[in-house]
Design an enzyme around this catalytic site. Sequence first.
Site, short mmCIF file in Angstrom:
data_model
loop_
_atom_site.label_atom_id
_atom_site.label_comp_id
_atom_site.label_asym_id
_atom_site.label_seq_id
_atom_site.Cartn_x
_atom_site.Cartn_y
_atom_site.Cartn_z
N LYS A 25 0.85 -1.21 0.00
CA LYS A 25 0.00 0.00 0.00
C LYS A 25 0.87 1.24 0.00
O LYS A 25 0.71 2.15 -0.81
CB LYS A 25 -0.91 0.00 1.22
CG LYS A 25 -1.42 1.38 1.65
CD LYS A 25 -2.12 1.29 2.98
CE LYS A 25 -2.48 2.61 3.62
NZ LYS A 25 -1.43 3.46 4.10
N ASN A 26 1.84 1.31 0.93
CA ASN A 26 2.60 2.56 1.09
C ASN A 26 3.65 2.76 0.01
O ASN A 26 4.03 3.89 -0.29
CB ASN A 26 3.20 2.62 2.49
CG ASN A 26 2.10 2.78 3.54
OD1 ASN A 26 0.98 3.18 3.23
ND2 ASN A 26 2.41 2.43 4.79
N CYS A 121 -4.86 8.50 8.43
CA CYS A 121 -5.27 7.98 9.74
C CYS A 121 -5.05 9.02 10.84
O CYS A 121 -4.04 9.71 10.88
CB CYS A 121 -4.46 6.73 10.07
SG CYS A 121 -4.98 5.32 9.08
N ARG A 126 0.56 14.91 12.65
CA ARG A 126 1.06 14.62 11.29
C ARG A 126 1.28 15.87 10.42
O ARG A 126 0.70 16.01 9.35
CB ARG A 126 0.15 13.62 10.59
CG ARG A 126 -0.06 12.37 11.41
CD ARG A 126 -0.84 11.33 10.70
NE ARG A 126 0.03 10.57 9.77
CZ ARG A 126 -0.45 9.59 9.01
NH1 ARG A 126 -1.71 9.28 9.03
NH2 ARG A 126 0.37 8.92 8.20
N ASP A 310 3.52 0.67 12.31
CA ASP A 310 2.27 0.15 11.73
C ASP A 310 1.93 -1.24 12.23
O ASP A 310 0.80 -1.70 12.06
CB ASP A 310 2.36 0.13 10.19
CG ASP A 310 2.42 1.53 9.62
OD1 ASP A 310 2.75 1.68 8.44
OD2 ASP A 310 2.16 2.49 10.39
N ARG A 402 -9.06 0.53 3.46
CA ARG A 402 -8.09 1.49 2.89
C ARG A 402 -6.75 0.82 2.63
O ARG A 402 -6.01 1.22 1.74
CB ARG A 402 -7.86 2.66 3.88
CG ARG A 402 -8.91 3.73 3.87
CD ARG A 402 -8.41 4.96 4.58
NE ARG A 402 -7.10 5.37 4.09
CZ ARG A 402 -6.17 5.96 4.84
NH1 ARG A 402 -6.41 6.20 6.11
NH2 ARG A 402 -5.00 6.31 4.32
C1 EPZ Z 1 4.10 6.89 6.48
O1 EPZ Z 1 3.41 7.98 7.08
C2 EPZ Z 1 3.07 5.79 6.33
N1 EPZ Z 1 2.00 6.24 5.45
C3 EPZ Z 1 2.51 5.42 7.70
O2 EPZ Z 1 1.64 4.30 7.50
C4 EPZ Z 1 3.65 4.99 8.60
O3 EPZ Z 1 3.12 4.77 9.90
C5 EPZ Z 1 4.71 6.09 8.67
O4 EPZ Z 1 5.14 6.41 7.34
C6 EPZ Z 1 5.92 5.67 9.48
O5 EPZ Z 1 6.46 4.50 8.94
C7 EPZ Z 1 2.21 6.20 4.11
O6 EPZ Z 1 3.26 5.78 3.64
C8 EPZ Z 1 1.07 6.65 3.25
P1 EPZ Z 1 6.38 10.04 8.80
P2 EPZ Z 1 4.11 9.43 7.16
O7 EPZ Z 1 6.44 11.26 7.95
O8 EPZ Z 1 4.94 9.64 5.95
C9 EPZ Z 1 6.30 13.47 12.06
C10 EPZ Z 1 -0.32 3.06 7.64
O9 EPZ Z 1 -0.94 2.57 8.60
N2 EPZ Z 1 6.48 14.39 10.93
O10 EPZ Z 1 7.53 9.09 8.80
O11 EPZ Z 1 3.08 10.40 7.52
C11 EPZ Z 1 4.95 12.77 12.03
O12 EPZ Z 1 3.96 13.57 12.63
C12 EPZ Z 1 0.23 4.46 7.76
O13 EPZ Z 1 -0.08 2.47 6.55
C13 EPZ Z 1 6.70 15.74 11.19
O14 EPZ Z 1 6.74 16.18 12.33
O15 EPZ Z 1 5.08 9.20 8.42
C14 EPZ Z 1 5.21 11.51 12.80
O16 EPZ Z 1 5.12 11.80 14.19
C15 EPZ Z 1 -0.08 5.11 9.09
N3 EPZ Z 1 6.87 16.59 10.14
C16 EPZ Z 1 6.66 11.18 12.45
O17 EPZ Z 1 7.23 12.40 11.94
C17 EPZ Z 1 6.84 16.15 8.85
O18 EPZ Z 1 7.00 16.97 7.93
C18 EPZ Z 1 6.82 10.12 11.38
O19 EPZ Z 1 6.02 10.50 10.28
C19 EPZ Z 1 6.61 14.77 8.62
C20 EPZ Z 1 6.44 13.92 9.66
#
Ligand code: EPZ
Length: 423
Positions: A25-26, A121, A126, A310, A402
């Site tokens: 998916k991701n 989610c 985020r 996840d 989803r």
């Molecule tokens: C991706 O989300 C995945 N989603 C998530 O999977 C997964 O949990 C996550 O990566 C971590 O592996 C998709 O790929 C569509 P991050 P993403 O940016 O990119 C903070 C699922 O269940 N952050 O690595 O949003 C953020 O708030 C989903 O399949 C900032 O502060 O994850 C979080 O606390 C859920 N500023 C942490 O970093 C930013 O600009 C990690 O987020 C970006 C992120």
Amino acid sequence: MAIEERLLITGGHPLEGDVYVSGGKNTAAAIIPATILSQTPCVIENLPDIEDLRVSAQMLRHLGAKVNWIPEQGVMEVDASSIDRTDVPLDLCRRMRASSYYIGALLARFGSAQVPMPGGCDIGQRPIDQHIKGMRALGAQVETRRGIVYATAEPLVGGDVFLDIATVGGTINVMLAASRAQGNTTIYNAAKEPHIVDLANFLNSMGCRVKGAGTDVIRVRGVQDLQSRRPYAVIPDQIETGTLMIAAAATHGDVTIHGCIPTHMEALTAKLLEMGARVEERDDSIRVRSLGGHRAVSFKTQVYPGFPTDLQQPMGALLCTATGTSTVVENIFESRFRYLAEIERMGARVRVIEQTAIIEGVPQLHAAAVEASDLRAGAALVVAALMAQGTTEISNVHFIDRGYEHLEAKLASLGAEITRACD
Ligand code: EPZ
């Protein structure tokens, strides 16, 4: 009024047999927007038939691309040459987090993007500040007005991007923007997840020069004329693989998961072995067996190759019936424990203190009516229901749809008593 669907699961049946994991998916969430970068039509294979990809296909069509998707074959053909606009609609963006990738892809191809803040989610705040920091480091002008990100670049120029957080989405977005920028880009503190490597391989298959994906320093040499020359198959879904592994252990079953990449699963495999389950890795399959009597274990979620956030939720469900007290620390998102309150209704004994969940295993869970609050919370409730005595009703099934392709069919093929009811 939308039809409310529920999953009805009667627990106590050991899962046994063979199951094939779907495409990621991701990883698909990143590679589908990346098709915008190609001067020639793209063919993407091994795609799961899930809601997020239907939304992404709608986004591409809205922009003017020609999209032919054959879900039953897992194939999507995208011809981006007819794209004639760079604004993505709000209603589509609200439905998934990966809509933010259209900022980097549209900026790279057209020098302009108007993309509403993403949905996805509800597991924390985020923000996308790191995405925007990366675009600005490549020379883009970016501002956010009324929840819409307006970005322009005349043109994007390669540079150094120091990510404050090893953000998966931020790394992906900067890679997309850098792929057609003038000159070289270096991303420091990059995420190392498997789908970062998959995106790099796809970009390189179009003639880009991405090096270091899978490490915390990724170097991208921008190439103006990217051309997809052959079909590209996305990697298998790491999180679906892990969810099926956990379900096999939870039901004291014997399941072989085919078409997966065992090295992507090492953090989970180690924990299942620690609990007393048996895990056998082969080239592209993993066999999970368990006779029950699981020991409590503790873990902290980390960026790859640490324990994936996840899988925290499905694993937390499994720990609810382990012998002893487990401690789970969620280091990635602020509110990813809501599913535990639902499993408490099934008899679990848990305490959540800020980012730590303390789970005191109980001998048996009992069926209840429970509600999924997000995609992986839904998966956790499925795991709990598969273990519970009686028939559990899980509502908000759309969250599960989803991210999991035909989950109930896969579980039923392994012997689960699971059906979908519509109100
Ligand atoms: C991706 O989300 C995945 N989603 C998530 O999977 C997964 O949990 C996550 O990566 C971590 O592996 C998709 O790929 C569509 P991050 P993403 O940016 O990119 C903070 C699922 O269940 N952050 O690595 O949003 C953020 O708030 C989903 O399949 C900032 O502060 O994850 C979080 O606390 C859920 N500023 C942490 O970093 C930013 O600009 C990690 O987020 C970006 C992120």
